[in-house]
Write an enzyme that holds these catalytic residues in place. Structure first.
Site: not given
Length: 360
Positions: A224, A249, A168, A273, A198
């Protein structure tokens, strides 16, 4: 169970506690509220089906102060439904009953019912993960924090045998993030370790392309959500000019116009997700449209407990993914349910010799 079986529903609310401050570009997470949904057949209460509704603060369409009230209402409505024993029909019924704006309730309710019709054994469908104990390759997740914390996580994941690392980025200094990625690349080639990043929408439209160029120099797999969701034109322009594959995402959350979004933005990948998209059918629809367009995909959890993670892992397995998935979140919490889910050597496994802890 007959097609007109009466099902009783209840739920348990659990406040999950993170083992560490989980940093994202949207802030630091310390706790996570989830709702475990129980379904029992009125004539056979000893068989329990469990699902999980887990709206995520700041991201889920259904995260609100009124969420629990609406969950109670939906479960009361569900008790008056003549539920089928067919998995496909159950998913259709839940989709018709629960509004699109409550995706986590859809996913929690449908997986509780699917578990019930499979005998209350934490199975939601036929899939190699559960049926054959076939492990799923996953990425090792590096949370945001200060440089030393992130470096510690990187070393741990590499030592544990992960060959796909997701970091991240967007919360600390960009130069420090570049340095951490260079550290991994100095030790492992792109053939040895796949790197994903991400940004959770942390980059501005103006700076994104230049940052993606610098990241691309490190032979990354993808980034992402580089810019905030909602600006399809800017995201399309970025996807057309990027030297680094872009994975959508947050961009997918709350979107009904799936084909329009994919055709407008034309991303290289999408990330699924189920808790945030509205369950199994919505997730499968996104995947089908992506595959028609040559767009890559992978599935990830949204910080659910092991009940939700188990269901998502089985769903991913049933679709025979070709690249590592984002399913390594089971050890995030101090008070998660004990389960047969295990992560080692860069894969998530279902170990049937380990028992499930009873939700309470």
């Amino acid at each position: 169970m007959t097609p007109s079986s009466t099902i009783k529903f209840s739920y348990i609310k659990r406040n999950l506690i993170f083992r560490f401050d989980a940093g994202t570009s949207r802030g630091v997470l310390k706790t996570r509220e989830v709702y475990w949904i129980k379904a029992i057949h009125a004539d056979h209460p000893e068989v329990e089906g469990w699902g999980e509704a887990a709206p995520l603060v700041g991201l889920s369409p259904d995260y609100s102060p009124d969420f629990e009230d609406f969950l109670v209402k939906m479960l009361q409505t569900a008790e008056n439904q003549p539920w089928s024993q067919s998995g496909k029909e159950i998913i259709d019924q839940v989709r018709s009953m629960v509004p699109f704006e409550f995706p986590s309730i859809r996913f929690g309710l449908e997986t509780a019912l699917l578990d019930l019709i499979h005998g209350g054994k934490k199975k939601i469908s036929s899939n190699p993960f559960y049926d054959l104990n076939e492990p799923i390759p996953i990425n090792g997740l590096i949370w945001m924090g200060d440089r030393d914390f992130m470096l510690e996580q990187i070393d741990q994941k590499l030592t544990e045998g992960f060959d796909c690392i997701k970091m991240k980025i967007g919360a600390i200094d960009f130069e420090q993030e570049i340095a951490l990625l260079k550290y991994i690349r100095s030790r492992f080639s792109p053939e040895e370790v796949v790197l994903r990043v991400d940004a959770n929408g942390a980059f501005s439209n103006q700076e994104a392309l230049e940052k993606l160029r610098r990241l691309a120099d490190l032979s990354l797999h993808s980034i992402e959500q580089p810019i905030p969701a909602g600006n399809w034109k800017a995201m399309h322009q970025l996807c057309q000019s990027t030297p680094l594959p872009v994975a959508l995402d947050e961009e997918l959350i709350g979107v009904k116009e799936k084909e329009q979004l994919l055709d407008t933005i034309q991303p290289q990948h999408i990330i699924l997700k189920p808790t945030l998209l509205g369950g199994i059918q919505e997730t499968q629809a996104w995947i089908g449209l992506a595959e028609e367009r040559g767009i890559g995909w992978w599935m990830t959890s949204a910080l659910e407990s092991n009940i939700g993670l188990n269901a998502i892992s089985q769903l991913a397995s049933s679709l025979h993914p070709s690249i590592p998935q984002g399913l390594g979140t089971g050890k995030l919490y101090l008070n998660n349910l004990e389960s047969p889910l295990e992560v080692h050597s860069g894969k998530i496994h279902y170990n049937p010799s380990l028992p499930w802890e009873y939700p309470a």
